[in-house]
Design a protein around this motif. Structure first.
Motif, PDB file in Angstrom:
ATOM      1  N   GLU A 168       0.823  -1.192   0.000  1.00 23.28           N
ATOM      2  CA  GLU A 168       0.000   0.000   0.000  1.00 23.28           C
ATOM      3  C   GLU A 168       0.867   1.256   0.000  1.00 23.28           C
ATOM      4  OE1 GLU A 168      -2.705  -0.027   3.307  1.00 23.28           O
ATOM      5  OE2 GLU A 168      -4.292  -0.965   2.106  1.00 23.28           O
ATOM      6  N   PHE A 169       0.368   2.274  -0.678  1.00 25.29           N
ATOM      7  CA  PHE A 169       0.987   3.597  -0.625  1.00 25.29           C
ATOM      8  C   PHE A 169      -0.117   4.607  -0.349  1.00 25.29           C
ATOM      9  CE2 PHE A 169      -0.239   2.710  -4.937  1.00 25.29           C
ATOM     10  CZ  PHE A 169      -0.754   3.895  -5.417  1.00 25.29           C
ATOM     11  N   ASP A 170       0.257   5.823   0.010  1.00 23.52           N
ATOM     12  CA  ASP A 170      -0.716   6.833   0.419  1.00 23.52           C
ATOM     13  C   ASP A 170      -0.685   8.010  -0.561  1.00 23.52           C
ATOM     14  OD1 ASP A 170      -2.664   7.990   1.923  1.00 23.52           O
ATOM     15  OD2 ASP A 170      -1.352   8.684   3.524  1.00 23.52           O
ATOM     16  N   VAL A 171      -1.818   8.262  -1.210  1.00 25.09           N
ATOM     17  CA  VAL A 171      -1.939   9.408  -2.115  1.00 25.09           C
ATOM     18  C   VAL A 171      -2.456  10.591  -1.305  1.00 25.09           C
ATOM     19  CG1 VAL A 171      -3.002  10.317  -4.208  1.00 25.09           C
ATOM     20  CG2 VAL A 171      -2.431   7.886  -4.061  1.00 25.09           C
ATOM     21  N   VAL A 172      -1.726  11.691  -1.336  1.00 22.58           N
ATOM     22  CA  VAL A 172      -2.075  12.848  -0.508  1.00 22.58           C
ATOM     23  C   VAL A 172      -2.246  14.102  -1.366  1.00 22.58           C
ATOM     24  CG1 VAL A 172      -0.907  11.920   1.524  1.00 22.58           C
ATOM     25  CG2 VAL A 172       0.366  13.371  -0.059  1.00 22.58           C
ATOM     26  N   ASP A 173      -3.086  14.998  -0.881  1.00 29.54           N
ATOM     27  CA  ASP A 173      -3.289  16.302  -1.512  1.00 29.54           C
ATOM     28  C   ASP A 173      -2.780  17.359  -0.546  1.00 29.54           C
ATOM     29  OD1 ASP A 173      -4.135  18.549  -2.855  1.00 29.54           O
ATOM     30  OD2 ASP A 173      -6.242  18.340  -2.275  1.00 29.54           O
ATOM     31  N   LYS A 174      -1.739  18.071  -0.947  1.00 32.24           N
ATOM     32  CA  LYS A 174      -1.136  19.092  -0.083  1.00 32.24           C
ATOM     33  C   LYS A 174      -1.368  20.505  -0.602  1.00 32.24           C
ATOM     34  CE  LYS A 174       2.584  15.947   1.342  1.00 32.24           C
ATOM     35  NZ  LYS A 174       4.052  15.726   1.360  1.00 32.24           N
ATOM     36  N   ILE A 175      -2.184  20.634  -1.664  1.00 37.82           N
ATOM     37  CA  ILE A 175      -2.400  21.934  -2.293  1.00 37.82           C
ATOM     38  C   ILE A 175      -3.706  22.543  -1.787  1.00 37.82           C
ATOM     39  CG2 ILE A 175      -2.716  23.163  -4.463  1.00 37.82           C
ATOM     40  CD1 ILE A 175      -1.054  21.006  -5.815  1.00 37.82           C
ATOM     41  N   ALA A 176      -3.625  23.725  -1.221  1.00 33.84           N
ATOM     42  CA  ALA A 176      -4.805  24.415  -0.708  1.00 33.84           C
ATOM     43  C   ALA A 176      -5.641  24.962  -1.866  1.00 33.84           C
ATOM     44  CB  ALA A 176      -4.382  25.548   0.218  1.00 33.84           C
ATOM     45  N   PRO A 177      -6.922  25.209  -1.639  1.00 35.87           N
ATOM     46  CA  PRO A 177      -7.760  25.787  -2.695  1.00 35.87           C
ATOM     47  C   PRO A 177      -7.223  27.121  -3.189  1.00 35.87           C
ATOM     48  CG  PRO A 177      -9.119  24.933  -0.915  1.00 35.87           C
ATOM     49  CD  PRO A 177      -7.697  24.873  -0.440  1.00 35.87           C
ATOM     50  N   LEU A 178      -7.552  27.441  -4.420  1.00 30.19           N
ATOM     51  CA  LEU A 178      -7.222  28.738  -5.009  1.00 30.19           C
ATOM     52  C   LEU A 178      -8.447  29.624  -4.834  1.00 30.19           C
ATOM     53  CD1 LEU A 178      -5.092  30.310  -6.733  1.00 30.19           C
ATOM     54  CD2 LEU A 178      -6.365  29.530  -8.746  1.00 30.19           C
ATOM     55  N   ILE A 179      -8.278  30.801  -4.202  1.00 26.41           N
ATOM     56  CA  ILE A 179      -9.435  31.626  -3.877  1.00 26.41           C
ATOM     57  C   ILE A 179      -9.231  33.073  -4.315  1.00 26.41           C
ATOM     58  CG2 ILE A 179     -10.064  30.175  -1.911  1.00 26.41           C
ATOM     59  CD1 ILE A 179      -8.867  32.304  -0.062  1.00 26.41           C
ATOM     60  N   PHE A 180     -10.330  33.820  -4.264  1.00 31.44           N
ATOM     61  CA  PHE A 180     -10.334  35.267  -4.498  1.00 31.44           C
ATOM     62  C   PHE A 180      -9.223  35.911  -3.684  1.00 31.44           C
ATOM     63  CE2 PHE A 180     -11.771  39.294  -2.581  1.00 31.44           C
ATOM     64  CZ  PHE A 180     -11.977  40.068  -3.704  1.00 31.44           C
ATOM     65  N   SER A 181      -8.418  36.775  -4.311  1.00 32.01           N
ATOM     66  CA  SER A 181      -7.227  37.265  -3.619  1.00 32.01           C
ATOM     67  C   SER A 181      -7.058  38.783  -3.661  1.00 32.01           C
ATOM     68  CB  SER A 181      -5.974  36.610  -4.198  1.00 32.01           C
ATOM     69  OG  SER A 181      -5.856  36.900  -5.579  1.00 32.01           O
ATOM     70  N   SER A 182      -8.123  39.510  -4.011  1.00 34.92           N
ATOM     71  CA  SER A 182      -8.027  40.962  -4.024  1.00 34.92           C
ATOM     72  C   SER A 182      -8.084  41.512  -2.601  1.00 34.92           C
ATOM     73  CB  SER A 182      -9.164  41.551  -4.853  1.00 34.92           C
ATOM     74  OG  SER A 182      -9.108  42.963  -4.840  1.00 34.92           O
ATOM     75  N   LYS A 183      -7.645  42.739  -2.427  1.00 31.27           N
ATOM     76  CA  LYS A 183      -7.665  43.370  -1.106  1.00 31.27           C
ATOM     77  C   LYS A 183      -8.945  44.175  -0.859  1.00 31.27           C
ATOM     78  CE  LYS A 183      -3.806  41.709   0.237  1.00 31.27           C
ATOM     79  NZ  LYS A 183      -3.823  40.635   1.265  1.00 31.27           N
ATOM     80  N   ASN A 184      -9.748  44.359  -1.907  1.00 37.46           N
ATOM     81  CA  ASN A 184     -11.002  45.108  -1.769  1.00 37.46           C
ATOM     82  C   ASN A 184     -12.085  44.477  -2.632  1.00 37.46           C
ATOM     83  OD1 ASN A 184     -10.569  47.874  -0.222  1.00 37.46           O
ATOM     84  ND2 ASN A 184      -8.718  47.516  -1.445  1.00 37.46           N
ATOM     85  N   PHE A 185     -13.321  44.560  -2.148  1.00 34.23           N
ATOM     86  CA  PHE A 185     -14.457  44.108  -2.942  1.00 34.23           C
ATOM     87  C   PHE A 185     -15.652  44.954  -2.529  1.00 34.23           C
ATOM     88  CE2 PHE A 185     -17.995  41.494  -4.314  1.00 34.23           C
ATOM     89  CZ  PHE A 185     -17.533  41.020  -5.546  1.00 34.23           C
ATOM     90  N   SER A 186     -16.437  45.358  -3.521  1.00 37.62           N
ATOM     91  CA  SER A 186     -17.547  46.265  -3.234  1.00 37.62           C
ATOM     92  C   SER A 186     -18.886  45.669  -3.654  1.00 37.62           C
ATOM     93  CB  SER A 186     -17.341  47.606  -3.953  1.00 37.62           C
ATOM     94  OG  SER A 186     -16.154  48.234  -3.511  1.00 37.62           O
ATOM     95  N   VAL A 187     -19.914  45.942  -2.854  1.00 38.05           N
ATOM     96  CA  VAL A 187     -21.287  45.594  -3.183  1.00 38.05           C
ATOM     97  C   VAL A 187     -22.151  46.814  -2.924  1.00 38.05           C
ATOM     98  CG1 VAL A 187     -20.992  43.145  -2.630  1.00 38.05           C
ATOM     99  CG2 VAL A 187     -21.791  44.725  -0.852  1.00 38.05           C
ATOM    100  N   THR A 188     -23.329  46.835  -3.504  1.00 34.01           N
ATOM    101  CA  THR A 188     -24.261  47.933  -3.288  1.00 34.01           C
ATOM    102  C   THR A 188     -25.123  47.644  -2.064  1.00 34.01           C
ATOM    103  OG1 THR A 188     -24.314  48.386  -5.662  1.00 34.01           O
ATOM    104  CG2 THR A 188     -26.125  49.267  -4.340  1.00 34.01           C
ATOM    105  N   LYS A 189     -25.423  48.663  -1.305  1.00 35.35           N
ATOM    106  CA  LYS A 189     -26.285  48.523  -0.136  1.00 35.35           C
ATOM    107  C   LYS A 189     -27.567  47.782  -0.504  1.00 35.35           C
ATOM    108  CE  LYS A 189     -28.912  51.285   3.215  1.00 35.35           C
ATOM    109  NZ  LYS A 189     -29.307  52.653   3.632  1.00 35.35           N
ATOM    110  N   GLY A 190     -27.920  46.808   0.319  1.00 34.99           N
ATOM    111  CA  GLY A 190     -29.097  45.994   0.053  1.00 34.99           C
ATOM    112  C   GLY A 190     -28.785  44.722  -0.716  1.00 34.99           C
ATOM    113  N   TYR A 191     -27.519  44.502  -1.008  1.00 35.16           N
ATOM    114  CA  TYR A 191     -27.108  43.274  -1.710  1.00 35.16           C
ATOM    115  C   TYR A 191     -27.708  42.056  -1.020  1.00 35.16           C
ATOM    116  CZ  TYR A 191     -23.928  39.402  -2.873  1.00 35.16           C
ATOM    117  OH  TYR A 191     -23.394  38.183  -3.242  1.00 35.16           O
ATOM    118  N   ASP A 192     -28.342  41.157  -1.792  1.00 38.26           N
ATOM    119  CA  ASP A 192     -29.024  40.011  -1.186  1.00 38.26           C
ATOM    120  C   ASP A 192     -28.509  38.677  -1.716  1.00 38.26           C
ATOM    121  OD1 ASP A 192     -30.003  40.077  -3.739  1.00 38.26           O
ATOM    122  OD2 ASP A 192     -32.121  40.071  -3.191  1.00 38.26           O
TER     123      ASP A 192
END
Length: 403
Positions: free
Chosen positions: A101-125
């Motif tokens: 037996e051998f062990d298959v492993v995943d060591k890579i973290a998800p790739l995610i949104f990486s900006s420093k700012n994000f804007s929405v309009t008031k009332g965003y639902d």
């Protein structure tokens, strides 16, 4: 005579008996040798391998008392404990089998949104955690969540974090500012930018004996004057054959496809094809490819037929790992190859570097800059979307093809 016949018969029977006995004895001996064959296998101390990595059997074995019959790539497509069985011939020239037996492993973290700012309009639902980019090399559905205190109904700036967690426990985190803004009161934004890039300037900068300068077009370029485009020095063009009306929607032909392909062919400009894809499975990619092939039957295509998938702004809706989206692209391109066309993958620099797995097809790189720093191999570079050329009203993408 009768006694002589009996004696001969007895001798023959004795020979047969002895022969059968010897054969049975030899088989029994061979079975004993195999059952008692010496098997000495020393495995590596570390039997962990990365998921989707190309690992040969021999790389997990320190030594054996003999020689492998066949060295092969082990299956690393599933995370967790996996068993592998191999055959080898030991030093006594006996074929033996061994399983470990051998062990298959995943060591890579998800790739995610990486900006420093994000804007929405008031009332965003909506659900911002589902709308921000979040994907994983292995998991189709990594856990994606927004952490922090914020109120979509109160204008302000909120420090928050976006987390992506996969099934192996790998975590990515982005800290950013969520800006809740008041609704716009209208008014002009100033008319936008008038900056554009002349086709002739690109020719002067990039044209060599190893390059061709061209365009890609669709309905958005309107009615093209093909002769003027030819006279301007355009050496090739990629034409959109069509698209799909969203995920699982119907396929449709670009309203300008027939006019464009006939017009460019008439003035002698080589053409390639692209299709804006929403494929979400290998089955759909194959269906899509077959539809495109039907549309292309009346025409001679000079350049590749391209897989163009750009749905990154709502990627989570597709429930696809990066491995699986690559398999979708390969399925589409394999169908094109089987139909006699050359295939090509279109994507921007960021996704080529972070999402797509290795594949055998040429790349059409989208990177809007004067000098790309993309380190991978590419056949075509889409350098801008604000090009201008005689024969087309408004902007057009300009591309450089490398011979």
């Amino acid at each position: 005579m009768k006694n002589k016949f009996v004696i001969i018969s007895v001798i023959i029977l004795l020979i047969i008996f002895v022969g059968v006995g010897s054969l049975l004895g030899y088989r029994a001996y061979q079975q004993w040798r195999i059952a008692n064959a010496e098997i000495i296998v020393e495995l590596n101390d570390n039997l962990e391998v990365d998921v989707f990595s190309d690992v040969k059997l021999s790389s997990l074995i320190k030594s054996i008392n003999g020689e492998l019959i066949k060295d092969f790539s082990i299956n690393t497509k599933k995370v967790g404990k996996q068993a592998v069985t191999f055959d080898y011939v030991n030093d006594d020239d006996i074929k033996v089998s061994y399983t470990f037996e051998f062990d298959v492993v995943d060591k890579i973290a998800p790739l995610i949104f990486s900006s420093k700012n994000f804007s929405v309009t008031k009332g965003y639902d909506g659900n911002l955690a589902e709308e921000l980019f979040c994907g994983d090399n292995y998991d189709n559905n990594p856990k994606c969540e927004l952490i922090g205190h914020y109120n979509y109904n109160v204008v302000g700036s909120y420090p928050v974090a976006f987390l992506g967690t996969d099934s192996s426990g790998n975590v990515s985190r982005t800290d950013f500012t969520l800006n809740v803004k008041a609704p716009s009161t209208g008014g002009s934004s100033g008319g936008g930018s008038s900056n554009y890039i002349n086709f002739s300037d690109v020719v002067n900068e990039h044209k060599t004996f190893k390059t061709r300068i061209g365009l890609d077009v669709s309905r958005w370029q309107g009615d093209i004057d093909f002769q003027k485009v030819k006279d301007a020095g355009v050496e090739f063009v990629f034409i959109r054959v069509g698209s799909q009306r969203g995920v699982d929607g119907e396929y449709y032909i670009d309203p300008k496809f027939e006019r464009n392909i006939k017009g460019f062919k008439e003035v002698g400009i080589p053409v390639g094809i692209y299709f804006y894809s929403y494929a979400n499975s290998k089955a759909n990619a194959k269906k899509e490819a077959k539809w495109i092939i039907e549309q292309l039957k009346p025409y001679k295509i000079d350049l590749p037929v391209v897989f163009d998938w750009e749905n990154w702004s709502f990627y989570q809706e597709f429930n696809l790992s990066f491995y699986n989206i690559t398999e979708i692209a390969k399925t589409y391109l394999n169908e094109m190859e089987k139909a006699g066309y050359d295939g090509m993958l279109y994507s921007s620099k960021y996704y080529l570097e972070n999402v797509w797995f290795d594949h055998k097809y040429p790349v059409w790189l989208a990177h809007y800059t004067t000098k790309t720093n993309y380190q991978g191999e590419y056949k075509v570079w889409q350098m801008c979307s604000n090009g201008r050329v005689s024969g087309i009203n408004g902007n057009v993408d300009i591309n450089i093809m490398y011979n």
